[in-house]
Design an enzyme around this catalytic site. Structure first.
Site, PDB file in Angstrom:
ATOM      1  N   GLN A 115       1.020  -1.149   0.167  1.00 29.26           N
ATOM      2  CA  GLN A 115       0.040  -0.074   0.057  1.00 29.26           C
ATOM      3  C   GLN A 115       0.704   1.397  -0.103  1.00 29.26           C
ATOM      4  OE1 GLN A 115      -3.630  -0.783   0.328  1.00 29.26           O
ATOM      5  NE2 GLN A 115      -3.994   1.079  -0.575  1.00 29.26           N
ATOM      6  N   LYS A 118       1.758   1.866  -3.588  1.00 34.24           N
ATOM      7  CA  LYS A 118       0.454   2.160  -4.483  1.00 34.24           C
ATOM      8  C   LYS A 118       0.291   3.306  -4.305  1.00 34.24           C
ATOM      9  CE  LYS A 118      -2.313  -1.134  -3.776  1.00 34.24           C
ATOM     10  NZ  LYS A 118      -3.618  -1.994  -3.862  1.00 34.24           N
ATOM     11  N   LYS A 130      -2.675  -0.917   6.543  1.00 34.45           N
ATOM     12  CA  LYS A 130      -3.750  -1.989   6.154  1.00 34.45           C
ATOM     13  C   LYS A 130      -4.240  -2.700   7.683  1.00 34.45           C
ATOM     14  CE  LYS A 130      -5.598  -3.929   2.528  1.00 34.45           C
ATOM     15  NZ  LYS A 130      -6.368  -3.515   1.424  1.00 34.45           N
ATOM     16  N   GLY A 169     -12.411  -0.483   2.815  1.00 34.18           N
ATOM     17  CA  GLY A 169     -12.815  -1.971   2.718  1.00 34.18           C
ATOM     18  C   GLY A 169     -11.728  -2.791   1.814  1.00 34.18           C
ATOM     19  N   ASP A 170     -11.798  -3.979   1.885  1.00 35.33           N
ATOM     20  CA  ASP A 170     -10.874  -4.809   1.184  1.00 35.33           C
ATOM     21  C   ASP A 170     -11.769  -6.384   1.076  1.00 35.33           C
ATOM     22  OD1 ASP A 170      -8.122  -5.357   0.131  1.00 35.33           O
ATOM     23  OD2 ASP A 170      -8.499  -7.119   1.244  1.00 35.33           O
ATOM     24  N   THR A 214     -12.052   0.317  -8.110  1.00 41.70           N
ATOM     25  CA  THR A 214     -10.732  -0.515  -8.378  1.00 41.70           C
ATOM     26  C   THR A 214     -11.027  -1.316  -9.476  1.00 41.70           C
ATOM     27  OG1 THR A 214     -10.740  -0.549  -5.886  1.00 41.70           O
ATOM     28  CG2 THR A 214      -9.450  -2.313  -7.113  1.00 41.70           C
ATOM     29  N   ASN A 245     -16.103  -7.380  -5.234  1.00 41.77           N
ATOM     30  CA  ASN A 245     -16.259  -5.822  -5.483  1.00 41.77           C
ATOM     31  C   ASN A 245     -15.126  -5.564  -6.696  1.00 41.77           C
ATOM     32  OD1 ASN A 245     -14.556  -3.042  -5.123  1.00 41.77           O
ATOM     33  ND2 ASN A 245     -16.792  -2.778  -4.791  1.00 41.77           N
ATOM     34  N   SER A 380     -10.641   6.763  -2.977  1.00 41.75           N
ATOM     35  CA  SER A 380     -10.893   6.915  -1.615  1.00 41.75           C
ATOM     36  C   SER A 380     -10.269   8.542  -1.176  1.00 41.75           C
ATOM     37  CB  SER A 380     -10.164   6.011  -0.770  1.00 41.75           C
ATOM     38  OG  SER A 380     -10.817   4.833  -0.611  1.00 41.75           O
TER      39      SER A 380
HETATM   40  P1  NDP Z   1     -14.500  -9.331  -2.047  1.00 45.53           P
HETATM   41  O1  NDP Z   1     -14.513  -9.731  -0.637  1.00 45.53           O
HETATM   42  O2  NDP Z   1     -15.577  -8.347  -2.573  1.00 45.53           O
HETATM   43  O3  NDP Z   1     -14.420 -10.460  -2.973  1.00 45.53           O
HETATM   44  C1  NDP Z   1     -13.212 -11.215  -2.964  1.00 45.53           C
HETATM   45  C2  NDP Z   1     -13.563 -12.524  -4.011  1.00 45.53           C
HETATM   46  O4  NDP Z   1     -12.157 -13.221  -4.243  1.00 45.53           O
HETATM   47  C3  NDP Z   1     -14.748 -13.236  -3.957  1.00 45.53           C
HETATM   48  O5  NDP Z   1     -15.004 -13.856  -5.218  1.00 45.53           O
HETATM   49  C4  NDP Z   1     -13.937 -14.446  -2.989  1.00 45.53           C
HETATM   50  O6  NDP Z   1     -14.769 -15.785  -3.016  1.00 45.53           O
HETATM   51  C5  NDP Z   1     -12.701 -14.445  -3.728  1.00 45.53           C
HETATM   52  N1  NDP Z   1     -11.691 -14.981  -2.928  1.00 45.53           N
HETATM   53  C6  NDP Z   1     -11.380 -14.395  -1.725  1.00 45.53           C
HETATM   54  N2  NDP Z   1     -10.385 -15.064  -0.973  1.00 45.53           N
HETATM   55  C7  NDP Z   1     -10.017 -16.248  -1.685  1.00 45.53           C
HETATM   56  C8  NDP Z   1      -9.362 -17.389  -1.521  1.00 45.53           C
HETATM   57  N3  NDP Z   1      -8.476 -17.431  -0.681  1.00 45.53           N
HETATM   58  N4  NDP Z   1      -9.309 -18.218  -2.674  1.00 45.53           N
HETATM   59  C9  NDP Z   1     -10.104 -18.270  -3.417  1.00 45.53           C
HETATM   60  N5  NDP Z   1     -10.929 -16.904  -3.768  1.00 45.53           N
HETATM   61  C10 NDP Z   1     -11.206 -16.162  -2.762  1.00 45.53           C
HETATM   62  O7  NDP Z   1     -12.819  -8.518  -2.238  1.00 45.53           O
HETATM   63  P2  NDP Z   1     -12.681  -7.391  -3.215  1.00 45.53           P
HETATM   64  O8  NDP Z   1     -13.051  -7.500  -4.470  1.00 45.53           O
HETATM   65  O9  NDP Z   1     -12.494  -6.120  -2.501  1.00 45.53           O
HETATM   66  O10 NDP Z   1     -10.776  -7.701  -3.187  1.00 45.53           O
HETATM   67  C11 NDP Z   1     -10.385  -8.542  -4.054  1.00 45.53           C
HETATM   68  C12 NDP Z   1      -8.916  -8.382  -4.191  1.00 45.53           C
HETATM   69  O11 NDP Z   1      -8.685  -7.092  -4.511  1.00 45.53           O
HETATM   70  C13 NDP Z   1      -8.184  -8.538  -2.866  1.00 45.53           C
HETATM   71  O12 NDP Z   1      -6.777  -8.757  -3.250  1.00 45.53           O
HETATM   72  C14 NDP Z   1      -7.829  -7.135  -2.429  1.00 45.53           C
HETATM   73  O13 NDP Z   1      -6.930  -6.804  -1.444  1.00 45.53           O
HETATM   74  C15 NDP Z   1      -7.959  -6.361  -3.737  1.00 45.53           C
HETATM   75  N6  NDP Z   1      -8.159  -4.996  -3.764  1.00 45.53           N
HETATM   76  C16 NDP Z   1      -9.458  -4.334  -3.300  1.00 45.53           C
HETATM   77  C17 NDP Z   1      -9.675  -3.137  -3.299  1.00 45.53           C
HETATM   78  C18 NDP Z   1     -11.249  -2.700  -2.944  1.00 45.53           C
HETATM   79  O14 NDP Z   1     -11.143  -1.500  -3.329  1.00 45.53           O
HETATM   80  N7  NDP Z   1     -12.333  -3.375  -2.847  1.00 45.53           N
HETATM   81  C19 NDP Z   1      -8.490  -2.129  -3.700  1.00 45.53           C
HETATM   82  C20 NDP Z   1      -7.283  -2.679  -4.120  1.00 45.53           C
HETATM   83  C21 NDP Z   1      -7.098  -4.135  -4.144  1.00 45.53           C
HETATM   84  P3  NDP Z   1     -15.423 -16.244  -1.825  1.00 45.53           P
HETATM   85  O15 NDP Z   1     -16.614 -15.424  -1.725  1.00 45.53           O
HETATM   86  O16 NDP Z   1     -15.682 -17.816  -2.292  1.00 45.53           O
HETATM   87  O17 NDP Z   1     -14.502 -16.097  -0.736  1.00 45.53           O
END
Ligand code: NDP
Length: 448
Positions: A115, A118, A130, A169-170, A214, A245, A380
């Site tokens: 982060q 970034k 974080k 969020g994350d 994102t 997301n 953000s």
């Molecule tokens: P969400 O919780 O909205 O979605 C996560 C997705 O990834 C779900 O489909 C989930 O499936 C899957 N997932 C999570 N963990 C695992 C795992 N261990 N194995 C397989 N699938 C997995 O999270 P986000 O979309 O917010 O975040 C996704 C990625 O993007 C992360 O790496 C996060 O750090 C990164 N990110 C997010 C930002 C944001 O603004 N939200 C900003 C920058 C980066 P399931 O529901 O089955 O767990």
């Protein structure tokens, strides 16, 4: 012959391993940055001499706390909460909260470390941090999630502030959780301090485009990167992993730019929809019902592949948008064999180092998460800007700002890679451009 810069960085890395045992993802993230900045410390030895590099690898503050809460049946649960305030040279600590059972200190440290660079790349005045918990929101009722969030914030609030530390969020933390967290912060402090959390709802201080930012940003980055080769997303087959997301809004923007996303996934498996993912249906299942992609396949009558790798689905562009280390060397080989042109990381560090190298060696355009997914944190920062001026911008204006920021990040990475003798290497470009800005600020601020 190993140069003095390389040997200094190697001994520094040995220190990181010794001082942070068992934190594999953190080691991986540090290794990548140290490998990239060799030419920088060769030109600017003061970064090593003034211990800027070793300081950047050591968080300013690490907070670990107990989070007790009761479920709907009255049973008591104890989770662990974390906030790693990594670096505030450029601004208040800024970075999301992750709620997932796999979370431990090493996860939060890797994410916090990434982060820093970034946030630096965005050009906005924000430091890196974080946080999160090993709490699993899956299958929990709204009331349980609320009680957990309230307990989490009852400890965390004392470390936050719009000029101190601003979470968002994350994974596992979306609008619902931010609402409960903000509500508890407001109640404890008796302050409507909007700028203390981002990702808020539109009617209570949130920004247009933050939920989309994102994923949209990653698609903008993909478009700009393809343009360097005279290509675009238009007419391209795209595969996105995850269905949360980031994945949802990456799919939306790819479709708007003329691409067709034919597969997405969750931790149970993946769906293939050759007609293109139906986003209204996906949003209904994932955002409203909090369901699984299997239900999408059932509703559409398309294949669902339990387990397996979504990277087996042939594509021109791959956007890993689920979690860390989800795209391995074998997946990279499959993508290359299937003619993939570009890999754009929507998630943080989803591609293993071996896979990254394999893709780059085969001439696949590769956009690292700290550049390609920076649109979320950049928006953000735009939300904080609107909160500070008690203003709210239109969707169109905010999206235009996001697009400009993503193009600037792209160009900064590309130019820096060129300047340091690694043309086309966005990993090197992102790490160096992100690092130098932070390192210069740290030098200017003295030994703190
Ligand atoms: P969400 O919780 O909205 O979605 C996560 C997705 O990834 C779900 O489909 C989930 O499936 C899957 N997932 C999570 N963990 C695992 C795992 N261990 N194995 C397989 N699938 C997995 O999270 P986000 O979309 O917010 O975040 C996704 C990625 O993007 C992360 O790496 C996060 O750090 C990164 N990110 C997010 C930002 C944001 O603004 N939200 C900003 C920058 C980066 P399931 O529901 O089955 O767990």
């Amino acid at each position: 012959m190993v140069s003095p810069a390389v040997s200094r960085l190697e001994s520094l890395y040995a220190d990181v391993l010794r001082r942070n045992p068992g934190e594999d993802e953190f080691h991986q993230a540090v290794r990548e940055v140290l490998d990239s900045i060799v030419p920088v410390v060769e030109r600017r030895p003061e970064f090593v001499e003034a211990c800027v590099v070793s300081r950047v690898c050591e968080p300013e503050r690490q907070i670990i706390f107990r989070v007790p809460w009761t479920d709907d049946a009255g049973r008591v649960h104890i989770n662990r909460g974390f906030r790693v305030e990594f670096n505030s040279a450029l601004g208040p600590f800024k970075g999301g909260l992750r709620f997932h059972p796999s979370v431990y200190l090493g996860t939060i440290k890797f994410l916090g470390f990434e982060q820093i660079f970034k946030n630096s790349l965005t050009g906005m005045p924000i430091g890196g941090g974080k946080g999160g918990s090993d709490f699993d929101p899956k299958g929990r009722s709204d009331a349980e999630v609320m009680r957990f969030c309230q307990s989490f914030m009852t400890e965390l609030y004392r470390h936050l502030g719009e000029y101190t530390d601003v979470p968002a969020g994350d994974i596992g933390v979306g609008g619902r959780e931010i609402g409960y967290l903000f509500g508890q912060y407001k109640r404890i402090t008796n302050r409507y301090e909007s700028g203390v959390l981002t990702g808020k709802g539109l009617s209570w201080g949130g920004s247009q485009v933050r939920p989309e930012a994102t994923g949209y940003g990653a698609a903008f980055f993909a478009q700009r990167m393809l343009e360097t080769r005279g290509e675009s997303l238009d007419g391209r087959r795209v595969v996105v992993s995850g269905s949360g997301n980031v994945a949802t809004y990456a799919i939306e923007k790819v479709h708007q730019l003329g691409g067709r996303v034919v597969a997405c996934s969750d931790s149970e498996g993946y769906v293939v929809d050759e007609a293109g993912i139906d986003l209204d249906l996906l949003k209904q299942i994932k955002e409203v019902r909090r369901g699984r992609v299997r239900e999408y396949a059932e509703a559409r009558g398309v294949p669902f592949v339990p387990g397996g790798s979504v990277w087996d689905v042939p594509c021109d562009v791959a956007m890993p948008s689920a979690t860390q280390n989800e795209l391995h060397a074998g997946d990279a080989a499959t993508l290359v064999a299937n003619g993939c042109r570009a890999v754009v990381e929507g998630a943080n560090m989803p591609t293993t180092p071996e896979a990254t190298k394999a893709l780059q060696d085969c001439g696949v355009l590769f956009a690292p998460g700290k550049a390609a997914n920076a649109g979320g944190v950049a928006t953000s920062a735009l939300e904080m800007q609107q909160n500070a001026s008690r203003d709210s911008w239109t969707f169109e204006y905010t999206e235009q700002r996001l697009a400009e920021i993503m193009n600037q990040i792209h160009d900064r990475c590309a130019q820096t890679a060129q300047e340091y003798g690694a043309p086309g290497n966005y990993v090197v470009g992102a790490n160096i451009a992100g690092f130098v800005k932070v390192a210069d600020a740290m030098l200017a601020l003295g030994l703190i």
